[in-house]
Design an enzyme around this catalytic site. Sequence first.
Site, PDB file in Angstrom:
ATOM      1  CE  LYS A 178      -3.709  62.775  -8.793  1.00  0.00           C
ATOM      2  NZ  LYS A 178      -3.985  63.140  -9.915  1.00  0.00           N
ATOM      3  CB  THR A 210     -12.802  57.828 -13.651  1.00  0.00           C
ATOM      4  OG1 THR A 210     -12.085  55.997 -14.020  1.00  0.00           O
ATOM      5  CG2 THR A 210     -13.688  57.024 -12.553  1.00  0.00           C
ATOM      6  N   GLY A 212      -9.126  60.634 -17.931  1.00  0.00           N
ATOM      7  CA  GLY A 212      -9.294  61.657 -17.409  1.00  0.00           C
ATOM      8  C   GLY A 212      -9.511  62.403 -15.635  1.00  0.00           C
ATOM      9  CB  THR A 213     -10.369  61.416 -12.916  1.00  0.00           C
ATOM     10  OG1 THR A 213     -11.537  60.458 -13.217  1.00  0.00           O
ATOM     11  CG2 THR A 213     -11.146  61.776 -11.383  1.00  0.00           C
ATOM     12  CB  CYS A 215      -6.361  64.845 -16.893  1.00  0.00           C
ATOM     13  SG  CYS A 215      -4.634  63.923 -18.172  1.00  0.00           S
TER      14      CYS A 215
HETATM   15  O1  PXL Z   1      -4.657  60.781 -16.825  1.00  0.00           O
HETATM   16  C1  PXL Z   1      -2.993  61.583 -17.539  1.00  0.00           C
HETATM   17  C2  PXL Z   1      -3.466  61.692 -19.227  1.00  0.00           C
HETATM   18  C3  PXL Z   1      -2.082  62.135 -19.245  1.00  0.00           C
HETATM   19  N1  PXL Z   1      -2.302  62.851 -20.412  1.00  0.00           N
HETATM   20  C4  PXL Z   1      -2.627  62.067 -21.667  1.00  0.00           C
HETATM   21  C5  PXL Z   1      -3.138  60.836 -21.172  1.00  0.00           C
HETATM   22  C6  PXL Z   1      -4.114  60.147 -20.372  1.00  0.00           C
HETATM   23  C7  PXL Z   1      -4.907  58.867 -19.980  1.00  0.00           C
HETATM   24  O2  PXL Z   1      -4.914  58.588 -20.539  1.00  0.00           O
HETATM   25  O3  PXL Z   1      -4.233  60.507 -22.085  1.00  0.00           O
HETATM   26  C8  PXL Z   1      -2.727  62.367 -22.892  1.00  0.00           C
END
Ligand code: PXL
Length: 265
Positions: A178, A210, A212-213, A215
């Site tokens: 990515k 951005t 959580g992008t 995930c």
């Molecule tokens: O984006 C990666 C990620 C994965 N898992 C958890 C997160 C994050 C980013 O903050 O909090 C639990």
Amino acid sequence: METPVALTIAGSDPSGGAGLQADLKTFHRFGVYGEAVVTLITVQNTQGVRRVEVMSPELVTEQIRAVVQDIPPKAAKTGALGNLAVTCAVTEAVAEAAATFGFPLVVDPVMAGSSGGVFMDKQALHAFTAKLLPRAFLLTPNLDEASALTGLAVRDPASVIEAAEKLRDMGAANVLVKGGHLEGDAIDVLLTSTGRRIQFRASRIETRHTHGTGCTYSAAITAGLARGQDLIQAIRNAKAFITAAIRANPGLGAGSGPLNHFADF
Ligand code: PXL
């Protein structure tokens, strides 16, 4: 149509923007019934990660076994795994489940949150690379994760391709590197199991929201696979969704806020 089901094996973000919360919202947005196994709990908000507490490996194994034998998913993804013991537990439980039910596994090699927090410690990295990576139907690293996994300095289009090839040699069936952190357009590169190379491009959106992008993107791909789409179709759709979800972000929180998981695309 039979109800499509997807499983996420990931960490909890109580602010709701990333981790398993983002995954479930994304599955739902795609009309997919979501299951969620918790690997770790974070204390965080849009301003940063304050604490990470990893579950016991037995607790993770039991969760996976319980849900998979009762409501088998059509596709699954992994996110934050935390430490060596949980990485090994997830690898074994997923291998066992996939042998019985044969679902594709999307592996998001989450290492650190964009605003801090260690989601894969040093001992886990080796086991992750040796054991879980080769079970990935799709591996979805960002530039930093591709660098950490390959030892290459991945920072431009040429090194992205080199890293994708190396990750495939390391055992991932398909690799999507990515490029959201590249200069200019957000260009992602897919290297398929048959050696095809395909680019997915979106123009950059200037926003701090951005969180959580990564995930959300890998969850959207997993949802597409659960619905029976082929990989390229699933990625194309997922890219359109995250781009729309970033653009329509609700501007929540004092830090890097979440996307809009209701976005139309
Ligand atoms: O984006 C990666 C990620 C994965 N898992 C958890 C997160 C994050 C980013 O903050 O909090 C639990």
